[in-house]
Write a protein that holds these residues in place. Structure first.
Motif, PDB file in Angstrom:
ATOM      1  N   THR A  83     -72.801 106.880 113.499  1.00 29.20           N
ATOM      2  CA  THR A  83     -72.550 106.495 112.114  1.00 29.20           C
ATOM      3  C   THR A  83     -71.551 105.336 112.128  1.00 29.20           C
ATOM      4  OG1 THR A  83     -71.962 107.333 109.917  1.00 29.20           O
ATOM      5  CG2 THR A  83     -70.630 108.121 111.766  1.00 29.20           C
ATOM      6  N   GLY A  84     -71.190 104.851 110.948  1.00 33.49           N
ATOM      7  CA  GLY A  84     -70.189 103.789 110.871  1.00 33.49           C
ATOM      8  C   GLY A  84     -68.879 104.248 111.475  1.00 33.49           C
ATOM      9  N   GLY A 102     -65.762 104.079 110.780  1.00 35.92           N
ATOM     10  CA  GLY A 102     -64.746 104.748 109.968  1.00 35.92           C
ATOM     11  C   GLY A 102     -65.249 105.889 109.123  1.00 35.92           C
ATOM     12  N   ALA A 103     -66.565 106.130 109.125  1.00 39.31           N
ATOM     13  CA  ALA A 103     -67.163 107.058 108.161  1.00 39.31           C
ATOM     14  C   ALA A 103     -66.572 108.459 108.214  1.00 39.31           C
ATOM     15  CB  ALA A 103     -68.675 107.118 108.377  1.00 39.31           C
ATOM     16  N   LEU A 104     -66.295 108.960 109.403  1.00 38.84           N
ATOM     17  CA  LEU A 104     -65.806 110.327 109.537  1.00 38.84           C
ATOM     18  C   LEU A 104     -64.294 110.415 109.728  1.00 38.84           C
ATOM     19  CD1 LEU A 104     -68.539 111.873 111.875  1.00 38.84           C
ATOM     20  CD2 LEU A 104     -68.404 111.930 109.386  1.00 38.84           C
ATOM     21  N   ALA A 126     -61.013 109.744 102.667  1.00 41.45           N
ATOM     22  CA  ALA A 126     -61.835 109.367 101.514  1.00 41.45           C
ATOM     23  C   ALA A 126     -61.032 108.592 100.472  1.00 41.45           C
ATOM     24  CB  ALA A 126     -62.443 110.629 100.895  1.00 41.45           C
ATOM     25  N   MET A 163     -60.947 104.956 101.258  1.00 38.96           N
ATOM     26  CA  MET A 163     -62.209 104.222 101.161  1.00 38.96           C
ATOM     27  C   MET A 163     -62.704 104.082  99.724  1.00 38.96           C
ATOM     28  SD  MET A 163     -64.532 105.334 104.434  1.00 38.96           S
ATOM     29  CE  MET A 163     -64.603 107.092 104.059  1.00 38.96           C
ATOM     30  N   PRO A 208     -65.462  98.695 100.512  1.00 43.30           N
ATOM     31  CA  PRO A 208     -64.784  98.054 101.646  1.00 43.30           C
ATOM     32  C   PRO A 208     -63.592  97.172 101.264  1.00 43.30           C
ATOM     33  CG  PRO A 208     -67.157  97.919 101.914  1.00 43.30           C
ATOM     34  CD  PRO A 208     -66.917  98.444 100.553  1.00 43.30           C
ATOM     35  N   ARG A 245     -67.836  95.577 110.420  1.00 45.33           N
ATOM     36  CA  ARG A 245     -68.407  96.914 110.257  1.00 45.33           C
ATOM     37  C   ARG A 245     -69.256  97.182 111.493  1.00 45.33           C
ATOM     38  NH1 ARG A 245     -71.050  97.138 104.346  1.00 45.33           N
ATOM     39  NH2 ARG A 245     -71.175  99.346 104.862  1.00 45.33           N
ATOM     40  N   LEU A 250     -71.153 100.249 114.189  1.00 49.48           N
ATOM     41  CA  LEU A 250     -71.598 101.617 114.396  1.00 49.48           C
ATOM     42  C   LEU A 250     -70.891 102.207 115.607  1.00 49.48           C
ATOM     43  CD1 LEU A 250     -75.446 101.287 113.810  1.00 49.48           C
ATOM     44  CD2 LEU A 250     -73.801 102.434 112.314  1.00 49.48           C
TER      45      LEU A 250
END
Length: 257
Positions: free
Chosen positions: A31-32, A34-36, A40, A43, A47, A113, A115
Motif C-alpha cells: 500500500t502507500g 504512509g497509509a498505515l 489519520a 492526513m 496530501p 508518493r 508504494l
C-alpha cells in the motif's frame, strides 16, 4: 492472533450468520508508504494539508512519534518495510538521512508518493485463515508488466496456492482451493452466472496441470510468469492457448442488476 479471529468467525457462522473473509498466500502487503502509519488526524484534508502539518514545528515531532508507534504495533520494526520501486529497504533511507523511522517517513512523503511492501504475520496464522470455510482466495490487483515495484501477488497468487498450499504442503485439498477461487467468491458477490462449471454459466475456465502449477514471482522479480497454466477461457473465448496469449479480449465489466 488468527486462531482468535477464526474462532469468532466460526462462532458467528454457528449462529447462522454469513461469515466470510478473503486472504492471499503471502506474509506481506502493499500500500502507500504512509497509509498505515501516518495518523489519520495528520492526513485529514488530503496530501497538501498533511504536508502543511509536517511543516509545523510543533506537530512534526508528534507525527513522527505516532508513526513509530504505528510501525511497532503493526509490523514490529522498520526493517519490515521495503520500497520496491526504488529497490531499497526503508532502513537504507533511515541510515542515509541519519534519522528515526518517523522523521524519515515524513521526509519521503514531503516530496513523493511511493508504494511500500510491508512484511507481517506468521505462516501458521496464514494457513489457519486459508482453511476457514468462509475464506475466499483473492487479490486486489491485476497483472501488468508496465507497473514498476509490484508485489508478487499480481502474478503469483492463485498458482502459489495450487502449487504450494495444495500440492506441496497439503494445507488445502485441490477441490477446496478451487472452490475458494471460483464458486465461493462468486457466491459472496452475488454473481449468479459465474464461478461454477454448469450449463447456463458463463464459460470462464482455467485449465491447469495440478502436478506442474507453481508461482515464480518474487519480491525481487515480481513479474516472473507462473508455470502450469495451459488454457484460459473468458466468456467462452480462448484468451490463453497452450500457455500463450491469443489476443482475444472476451472480458467485460460486470455490474449488479
Amino acid at each position: 492472533s488468527a486462531p482468535k479471529a477464526v474462532a469468532m468467525m466460526r462462532a458467528a457462522s454457528a449462529k447462522g450468520q454469513e461469515t466470510v473473509a478473503d486472504v492471499y498466500p503471502y506474509l506481506a502487503g502493499q500500500t502507500g508508504l504512509g497509509a498505515l502509519f501516518v495518523p489519520a488526524w495528520a492526513m485529514e484534508g488530503g496530501p497538501e494539508q498533511m504536508r502543511k502539518r509536517f511543516r509545523d514545528p510543533q506537530l512534526r515531532p508528534r507525527i513522527a512519534r505516532e508513526i513509530e508507534e504505528a510501525i511497532a504495533a503493526r509490523i514490529l520494526t522498520p526493517e519490515n518495510i521495503d520500497i520496491p520501486s526504488k529497490q531499497r529497504k526503508f532502513t537504507a533511507y533511515m541510515r542515509e538521512m541519519n534519522a528515526g523511522a518517523g522523521e524519515t517517513m515524513i521526509r519521503i512523503l514531503e516530496t513523493e508518493r511511493v508504494l511500500a511492501i510491508l512484511k507481517f504475520g506468521s505462516e501458521p496464522d496464514l494457513v489457519e485463515l486459508l482453511r476457514f470455510p468462509g475464506s475466499a482466495i483473492s487479490c486486489d490487483c491485476g497483472a501488468s508488466e508496465e507497473r514498476p515495484g509490484m508485489h508478487p501477488r499480481y502474478f503469483g497468487t492463485f498458482p502459489r496456492v495450487l502449487g504450494h498450499y495444495v500440492r506441496k504442503t497439503k494445507a488445502l485439498t485441490l477441490e477446496d482451493a478451487v472452490r475458494k477461487m471460483t464458486g465461493l467468491p462468486a457466491s459472496i458477490l452475488g454473481m449468479t452466472n459465474r464461478g461454477f462449471l454448469a450449463a447456463g454459466m458463463a464459460a470462464d475456465i482455467t485449465v491447469f496441470d495440478p502436478e506442474a502449477i507453481i508461482d515464480h514471482a518474487t519480491y525481487e522479480q515480481p513479474t516472473l510468469r507462473s508455470a502450469g497454466i495451459r488454457h484460459v477461457l473468458v466468456n467462452g473465448r480462448i484468451a490463453l492457448r497452450d500457455g500463450a496469449p491469443t489476443g482475444e479480449n472476451g472480458g467485460h465489466v460486470l455490474s449488479r442488476t
